[in-house]
Design an enzyme around this catalytic site. Structure first.
Site, PDB file in Angstrom:
ATOM      1  N   ASP A 139      -3.156 -32.515 -15.979  1.00  0.00           N
ATOM      2  CA  ASP A 139      -3.733 -33.094 -14.762  1.00  0.00           C
ATOM      3  C   ASP A 139      -5.121 -32.513 -14.529  1.00  0.00           C
ATOM      4  O   ASP A 139      -5.388 -31.358 -14.889  1.00  0.00           O
ATOM      5  CB  ASP A 139      -2.827 -32.748 -13.567  1.00  0.00           C
ATOM      6  CG  ASP A 139      -2.950 -33.708 -12.400  1.00  0.00           C
ATOM      7  OD1 ASP A 139      -4.069 -34.200 -12.152  1.00  0.00           O
ATOM      8  OD2 ASP A 139      -1.935 -33.944 -11.719  1.00  0.00           O
ATOM      9  N   ASP A 149      -5.392 -39.109 -15.110  1.00  0.00           N
ATOM     10  CA  ASP A 149      -6.725 -38.615 -14.747  1.00  0.00           C
ATOM     11  C   ASP A 149      -7.061 -37.293 -15.428  1.00  0.00           C
ATOM     12  O   ASP A 149      -8.185 -36.789 -15.292  1.00  0.00           O
ATOM     13  CB  ASP A 149      -6.919 -38.537 -13.231  1.00  0.00           C
ATOM     14  CG  ASP A 149      -6.199 -37.369 -12.549  1.00  0.00           C
ATOM     15  OD1 ASP A 149      -5.809 -36.394 -13.219  1.00  0.00           O
ATOM     16  OD2 ASP A 149      -6.047 -37.425 -11.311  1.00  0.00           O
ATOM     17  N   ASP A 208      -0.624 -36.832 -15.829  1.00  0.00           N
ATOM     18  CA  ASP A 208      -1.478 -37.659 -14.982  1.00  0.00           C
ATOM     19  C   ASP A 208      -2.604 -38.215 -15.846  1.00  0.00           C
ATOM     20  O   ASP A 208      -3.323 -37.459 -16.501  1.00  0.00           O
ATOM     21  CB  ASP A 208      -2.042 -36.811 -13.837  1.00  0.00           C
ATOM     22  CG  ASP A 208      -2.738 -37.631 -12.767  1.00  0.00           C
ATOM     23  OD1 ASP A 208      -3.411 -38.620 -13.115  1.00  0.00           O
ATOM     24  OD2 ASP A 208      -2.643 -37.261 -11.581  1.00  0.00           O
ATOM     25  N   GLU A 225      -0.301 -42.418 -12.360  1.00  0.00           N
ATOM     26  CA  GLU A 225      -1.628 -42.652 -11.773  1.00  0.00           C
ATOM     27  C   GLU A 225      -2.488 -43.666 -12.523  1.00  0.00           C
ATOM     28  O   GLU A 225      -3.702 -43.713 -12.338  1.00  0.00           O
ATOM     29  CB  GLU A 225      -2.391 -41.328 -11.598  1.00  0.00           C
ATOM     30  CG  GLU A 225      -1.710 -40.308 -10.700  1.00  0.00           C
ATOM     31  CD  GLU A 225      -1.779 -40.642  -9.206  1.00  0.00           C
ATOM     32  OE1 GLU A 225      -2.404 -41.668  -8.846  1.00  0.00           O
ATOM     33  OE2 GLU A 225      -1.200 -39.889  -8.391  1.00  0.00           O
ATOM     34  N   ASP A 258      -2.202 -30.133  -7.765  1.00  0.00           N
ATOM     35  CA  ASP A 258      -1.088 -30.696  -6.992  1.00  0.00           C
ATOM     36  C   ASP A 258      -0.216 -29.600  -6.395  1.00  0.00           C
ATOM     37  O   ASP A 258       1.013 -29.682  -6.397  1.00  0.00           O
ATOM     38  CB  ASP A 258      -0.242 -31.626  -7.874  1.00  0.00           C
ATOM     39  CG  ASP A 258      -1.034 -32.835  -8.357  1.00  0.00           C
ATOM     40  OD1 ASP A 258      -2.110 -33.110  -7.798  1.00  0.00           O
ATOM     41  OD2 ASP A 258      -0.578 -33.496  -9.301  1.00  0.00           O
ATOM     42  N   HIS A 274       1.620 -39.461  -8.586  1.00  0.00           N
ATOM     43  CA  HIS A 274       2.225 -38.240  -9.114  1.00  0.00           C
ATOM     44  C   HIS A 274       3.276 -37.641  -8.181  1.00  0.00           C
ATOM     45  O   HIS A 274       3.967 -36.692  -8.564  1.00  0.00           O
ATOM     46  CB  HIS A 274       1.148 -37.206  -9.440  1.00  0.00           C
ATOM     47  CG  HIS A 274       1.470 -36.404 -10.668  1.00  0.00           C
ATOM     48  ND1 HIS A 274       0.534 -35.699 -11.379  1.00  0.00           N
ATOM     49  CD2 HIS A 274       2.642 -36.202 -11.337  1.00  0.00           C
ATOM     50  CE1 HIS A 274       1.093 -35.098 -12.407  1.00  0.00           C
ATOM     51  NE2 HIS A 274       2.381 -35.391 -12.401  1.00  0.00           N
ATOM     52  N   HIS A 283       1.080 -36.830  -3.083  1.00  0.00           N
ATOM     53  CA  HIS A 283       0.856 -36.723  -4.531  1.00  0.00           C
ATOM     54  C   HIS A 283       0.054 -35.474  -4.893  1.00  0.00           C
ATOM     55  O   HIS A 283      -0.028 -35.121  -6.063  1.00  0.00           O
ATOM     56  CB  HIS A 283       0.192 -37.992  -5.091  1.00  0.00           C
ATOM     57  CG  HIS A 283      -1.285 -38.112  -4.856  1.00  0.00           C
ATOM     58  ND1 HIS A 283      -2.108 -38.872  -5.666  1.00  0.00           N
ATOM     59  CD2 HIS A 283      -2.094 -37.592  -3.902  1.00  0.00           C
ATOM     60  CE1 HIS A 283      -3.356 -38.808  -5.240  1.00  0.00           C
ATOM     61  NE2 HIS A 283      -3.367 -38.042  -4.167  1.00  0.00           N
ATOM     62  N   HIS A 301      -5.976 -32.126 -11.495  1.00  0.00           N
ATOM     63  CA  HIS A 301      -5.725 -31.472 -10.211  1.00  0.00           C
ATOM     64  C   HIS A 301      -4.458 -30.619 -10.286  1.00  0.00           C
ATOM     65  O   HIS A 301      -3.554 -30.910 -11.075  1.00  0.00           O
ATOM     66  CB  HIS A 301      -5.562 -32.519  -9.109  1.00  0.00           C
ATOM     67  CG  HIS A 301      -6.658 -33.549  -9.087  1.00  0.00           C
ATOM     68  ND1 HIS A 301      -6.586 -34.695  -9.851  1.00  0.00           N
ATOM     69  CD2 HIS A 301      -7.833 -33.591  -8.423  1.00  0.00           C
ATOM     70  CE1 HIS A 301      -7.691 -35.415  -9.648  1.00  0.00           C
ATOM     71  NE2 HIS A 301      -8.464 -34.768  -8.796  1.00  0.00           N
TER      72      HIS A 301
END
Length: 353
Positions: free
Chosen positions: A157, A267, A265, A310, A161, A134, A174, A159
């Site tokens: 995402d 994830d 992302d 990712e 980031d 990312h 990332h 997360h």
């Protein structure tokens, strides 16, 4: 010491004043995207984190038939694959920034990616960027900003980031791209060598998160301090994905005039949907919810750029990889206009009258 933005601007003015005046004049032009024209850019980049294999993501997604699946939407689509980003890592001559691993690679790759994304958008194509980790969103969003001055971002995402080099527990870049891009956070950074090409000019109020469920304490503090639009999995469960997407778009682009960028992302999906990724977190989006996000972004008529990052084919079993790559293809096809109701026929000549 001057903060990052002031030093970056000073270096730009001294080094390439004429060139950047030209870039500034380009940045104010928001060019119309022709959705019958699509450009694909691969970024086989893995230096923003530690796990090997994420650089194989673009190859795996292409080999899964991405272009063919997009072409099935309509034979009229003009799809151009611009290939993969190539770069040579900068030599910092001993200059370093603490707790930013592989910065010379991140800076070099993203600079080239920024130019490529701008080229795709200037060619009046929807830009699809295949990661890679990312960290590549730094370059893709910067390139979008050089094409369209007014940009809104949906960051999908698990997360946030949102760490800086002072707060990151790992030093992996990332986990830092949003903090590097946001204008309001420019004073949180020192001068960063090799990043003079990238100026933090997007406002955090024009960004919304969807799918958060693993947020560091510092990131949560910044989200609350600046009132960042953050729709975690709790909000998805509370309101449903339809309402979450409606609220996100309304808040980041209330006038409905900004060029839209979705940075996605893999994830953000639950690990059962996309197991082959480096920082998976249970309890994520279903693939159905993920596809809906892409469909609604496309339906705004303003979607100009998409990152899909990712995917790591080196993680998991062959079935895990197949499932993850298949999910990525479904998301990207939705971003290009595929409708689960069925695509519109180019001719009705075969229907009996």
């Amino acid at each position: 010491m001057l903060p990052r933005l002031a030093l970056t601007q000073l270096v730009r003015q001294l080094a390439t004043a004429g060139h950047h005046r030209q870039q500034s004049s380009m940045a104010i032009k928001a060019k119309k995207i022709n959705y019958e024209r699509i450009g694909i850019v691969g970024v086989p980049f893995d230096k923003g984190q530690r796990k090997k294999g994420v650089g194989l993501g673009p190859k795996a997604i292409r080999e899964a038939g991405l272009i063919d699946h997009i072409q099935e939407i309509s034979p009229k689509l003009d799809i151009k694959d611009y290939g993969d980003i190539q770069y040579q890592a900068l030599n910092f001559n001993g200059r370093k920034v603490g707790n930013m691993k592989k910065l010379e690679h991140v800076a070099s790759c993203n600079r080239n990616l920024s130019h490529q994304v701008t080229e795709v958008l200037d060619d009046e194509r929807l830009c699809i960027t295949l990661g890679g980790d990312h960290a590549i969103a730094i370059g893709s969003i910067d390139g979008h900003l050089h094409h369209s001055k007014e940009v809104a971002v949906i960051w999908v995402d698990a997360h946030a980031d949102l760490n800086t080099n002072s707060t990151s527990p790992s030093g992996n870049i990332h986990g830092m791209p949003v903090a590097l891009l946001a204008r309001e956070l420019c004073d949180y950074w020192p001068y960063i060598p090799g990043m003079d090409w990238q100026e933090p000019i997007i406002s955090i109020k024009n960004l919304a998160y969807i799918g958060l469920r693993s947020v560091d304490p510092y990131e949560r503090a910044i989200i609350e301090k600046f009132g960042i639009n953050a729709f975690g999995m709790r909000e998805v469960e509370k309101y449903g994905i339809r309402e979450v997407m409606r609220m996100a778009l309304e808040r980041i682009d209330p006038e409905g005039t900004r060029s839209l960028h979705v940075s996605y992302d893999i994830d953000s999906l639950d690990v059962l949907e996309a197991p082959s990724t480096g920082t998976s977190v249970r309890g994520g989006l279903t693939l159905r919810e993920g596809i809906y996000i892409m469909e609604e972004a496309y339906n705004t008529g303003r979607l100009a750029a998409v990152d899909l990052v990712e995917v790591n084919p080196a993680i998991g079993t062959p079935e895990d990889v197949r499932r993850t790559v298949d999910a990525a293809v479904h998301l990207l096809v939705a971003a290009c206009g595929h409708s689960r109701k069925g695509d519109i026929a180019d001719t009705l000549d075969l229907i009996p009258k």
